[in-house]
Write a protein that holds these residues in place. Structure first.
Motif: not given
Length: 93
Positions: A41-44, A48-50, A56-59
């Motif tokens: 998930e971290a890689l996903r 995109q480099g955003h 998302d950080a919470e997940r």
């Protein structure tokens, strides 16, 4: 020590039975899978480099928490066996 030997197997539903290698294996696989989901998930999220959005950080944090809890549970099980609180029966090969 005596209290742990009496209480822990009872609470874990083992009674007089032994902890089997399969229990360790299941817990190890669950922890490894959780770690892989967290990192995937971290890689996903960073693909995109955003910047990573707060939700998302919470997940990601939730996934890490699951991995850490399973990893700690494995270590807890290992310590219970090492300290003699749980009887252990290695697999016969």
């Amino acid at each position: 020590f005596i209290s742990n030997r009496e209480v822990i197997p009872q609470v874990m539903g083992l009674g007089a039975s032994h902890t089997e290698p399969a229990a360790f294996q299941r817990l190890a696989v669950a922890a490894a899978s959780a770690r892989a989901r967290w990192i995937a998930e971290a890689l996903r999220l960073t693909e995109q480099g955003h910047q990573v959005a707060p939700h998302d950080a919470e997940r990601l944090g939730t996934l890490r928490h699951v991995y850490e809890e399973l990893s700690e549970a494995y270590e807890g099980l290992r310590r219970m066996v090492e300290r003699g609180y749980l009887p252990y029966r290695p697999s016969e090969k």
